[in-house]
Design a protein around this motif. Sequence first.
Motif, PDB file in Angstrom:
ATOM      1  N   VAL A  40      67.480  42.493  35.844  1.00 18.60           N
ATOM      2  CA  VAL A  40      66.790  43.222  36.920  1.00 18.60           C
ATOM      3  C   VAL A  40      67.427  44.604  37.058  1.00 18.60           C
ATOM      4  O   VAL A  40      68.545  44.746  37.545  1.00 18.60           O
ATOM      5  CB  VAL A  40      66.859  42.434  38.241  1.00 18.60           C
ATOM      6  CG1 VAL A  40      66.167  43.215  39.366  1.00 18.60           C
ATOM      7  CG2 VAL A  40      66.218  41.065  38.078  1.00 18.60           C
ATOM      8  N   ILE A  84      58.778  41.481  39.615  1.00 13.88           N
ATOM      9  CA  ILE A  84      59.349  40.382  40.401  1.00 13.88           C
ATOM     10  C   ILE A  84      59.233  40.615  41.899  1.00 13.88           C
ATOM     11  O   ILE A  84      59.706  39.806  42.686  1.00 13.88           O
ATOM     12  CB  ILE A  84      60.827  40.136  40.007  1.00 13.88           C
ATOM     13  CG1 ILE A  84      61.675  41.380  40.285  1.00 13.88           C
ATOM     14  CG2 ILE A  84      60.925  39.741  38.526  1.00 13.88           C
ATOM     15  CD1 ILE A  84      63.173  41.139  40.096  1.00 13.88           C
ATOM     16  N   LEU A 168      62.916  32.865  45.693  1.00 20.77           N
ATOM     17  CA  LEU A 168      64.232  33.440  45.984  1.00 20.77           C
ATOM     18  C   LEU A 168      64.901  32.486  46.973  1.00 20.77           C
ATOM     19  O   LEU A 168      64.332  32.228  48.035  1.00 20.77           O
ATOM     20  CB  LEU A 168      64.116  34.796  46.674  1.00 20.77           C
ATOM     21  CG  LEU A 168      63.696  36.029  45.879  1.00 20.77           C
ATOM     22  CD1 LEU A 168      62.196  36.133  45.786  1.00 20.77           C
ATOM     23  CD2 LEU A 168      64.258  37.264  46.556  1.00 20.77           C
ATOM     24  N   MET A 207      69.441  33.880  40.934  1.00 18.66           N
ATOM     25  CA  MET A 207      69.845  35.282  40.921  1.00 18.66           C
ATOM     26  C   MET A 207      71.364  35.293  40.716  1.00 18.66           C
ATOM     27  O   MET A 207      71.965  34.260  40.439  1.00 18.66           O
ATOM     28  CB  MET A 207      69.407  35.953  42.236  1.00 18.66           C
ATOM     29  CG  MET A 207      67.938  35.686  42.477  1.00 18.66           C
ATOM     30  SD  MET A 207      67.084  36.432  43.868  1.00 18.66           S
ATOM     31  CE  MET A 207      68.227  37.384  44.762  1.00 18.66           C
ATOM     32  N   LEU A 224      68.611  38.434  36.980  1.00 18.03           N
ATOM     33  CA  LEU A 224      69.973  38.851  37.298  1.00 18.03           C
ATOM     34  C   LEU A 224      70.116  40.363  37.387  1.00 18.03           C
ATOM     35  O   LEU A 224      69.791  41.087  36.451  1.00 18.03           O
ATOM     36  CB  LEU A 224      70.948  38.307  36.244  1.00 18.03           C
ATOM     37  CG  LEU A 224      70.927  36.785  36.035  1.00 18.03           C
ATOM     38  CD1 LEU A 224      71.989  36.376  35.023  1.00 18.03           C
ATOM     39  CD2 LEU A 224      71.119  36.035  37.347  1.00 18.03           C
ATOM     40  N   GLY A 225      70.618  40.823  38.535  1.00 15.02           N
ATOM     41  CA  GLY A 225      70.883  42.241  38.739  1.00 15.02           C
ATOM     42  C   GLY A 225      72.371  42.497  38.922  1.00 15.02           C
ATOM     43  O   GLY A 225      73.075  42.932  38.007  1.00 15.02           O
ATOM     44  N   THR A 226      72.859  42.175  40.121  1.00 11.86           N
ATOM     45  CA  THR A 226      74.230  42.486  40.518  1.00 11.86           C
ATOM     46  C   THR A 226      75.285  42.085  39.488  1.00 11.86           C
ATOM     47  O   THR A 226      76.190  42.871  39.178  1.00 11.86           O
ATOM     48  CB  THR A 226      74.531  41.760  41.852  1.00 11.86           C
ATOM     49  OG1 THR A 226      73.484  42.083  42.769  1.00 11.86           O
ATOM     50  CG2 THR A 226      75.858  42.196  42.431  1.00 11.86           C
TER      51      THR A 226
HETATM   52  C1  LIG Z   1      66.892  42.229  43.117  1.00  9.67           C
HETATM   53  C2  LIG Z   1      66.243  40.971  42.771  1.00  9.67           C
HETATM   54  C3  LIG Z   1      66.879  40.025  41.931  1.00  9.67           C
HETATM   55  C4  LIG Z   1      68.287  40.233  41.396  1.00  9.67           C
HETATM   56  O1  LIG Z   1      69.193  39.899  42.409  1.00  9.67           O
HETATM   57  P1  LIG Z   1      70.772  39.911  42.152  1.00  9.67           P
HETATM   58  O2  LIG Z   1      71.310  39.107  43.276  1.00  9.67           O
HETATM   59  O3  LIG Z   1      71.184  41.338  42.197  1.00  9.67           O
HETATM   60  O4  LIG Z   1      71.017  39.299  40.833  1.00  9.67           O
HETATM   61  C5  LIG Z   1      66.184  38.871  41.604  1.00  9.67           C
HETATM   62  N1  LIG Z   1      64.935  38.631  42.074  1.00  9.67           N
HETATM   63  C6  LIG Z   1      64.294  39.496  42.880  1.00  9.67           C
HETATM   64  C7  LIG Z   1      62.931  39.164  43.355  1.00  9.67           C
HETATM   65  C8  LIG Z   1      64.923  40.689  43.257  1.00  9.67           C
HETATM   66  O5  LIG Z   1      64.279  41.542  44.073  1.00  9.67           O
END
Ligand SMILES: *Cc1c(COP(=O)(O)O)cnc(C)c1O
Length: 238
Positions: A40, A84, A168, A207, A224-226
């Motif tokens: 992400v 997403i 989520l 996530m 996965l972002g953070t």
């Molecule tokens: C930002 C986001 C993520 C990633 O979240 P992290 O906790 O940073 O890994 C995943 N799903 C959605 C829908 C998001 O908006």
Amino acid sequence: MDEARLRATLADRLAAVEERLRAACRRAGRDRGAVTLVAVTKTVSAEAAALLPGLGVLDLGESRPQELWRKAAALPASVRWHLIGHLQRNKVERTLPLVCCIHSVDSVRLLKELEAQAASRPGGVEALLEVNASREASKHGFAPEEVSALAPTIEALRHVHVRGLMTLAAYEEDPERCRPTFVMLRRLRDRLREALGQPLPQLSMGMSNDFEVAVEEGATLVRLGTVLFEGLSAGEGG
Ligand SMILES: *Cc1c(COP(=O)(O)O)cnc(C)c1O
């Protein structure tokens, strides 16, 4: 951070995530190949995101359509873009040609707009239904009890291919507490699959904080972002 250091940092973080994904799959008796990592990129620049295909990550996710449009224009066509986040109906036309999957279908109105617009696209579009499993007012998605009743609507679609569900989990200090949410999404998927009599292979859940628990409960797409990008350069789009 210069590009070489950025690339090395991303490679290190991807390797660490890969190890954790493998371990979670092993614990659950699942194939690593059954889980796709969607990176992400919403907090990083297009330049940083552009390093990912070279590191073996071709599935990228954005939560805002405009940011997806911007990055898709800057990155190679080999990238598979996943939307997403919430999609307004007036942004469907511009988004459809760019995405491989829309994870965040959160209303019947949007489903119908996608069906109308996807008719002109060869192959239609893949979509997941977002479920507000934690019932937080701030979140989009169908209520869990609404999901089964969507079967007739889904059956009538010709150009939107509903492939599964997305959710989520609420943030929890202890990710173990997210497990009931993931179990619930899997059961909702199983029930909808029965009602439809067609496979719904995808579960988009997990996530940075909770992806290992999600994989143990059957996630096929983790977003996965953070864990990949924390502390790296912010993108203009935020
Ligand atoms: C930002 C986001 C993520 C990633 O979240 P992290 O906790 O940073 O890994 C995943 N799903 C959605 C829908 C998001 O908006």
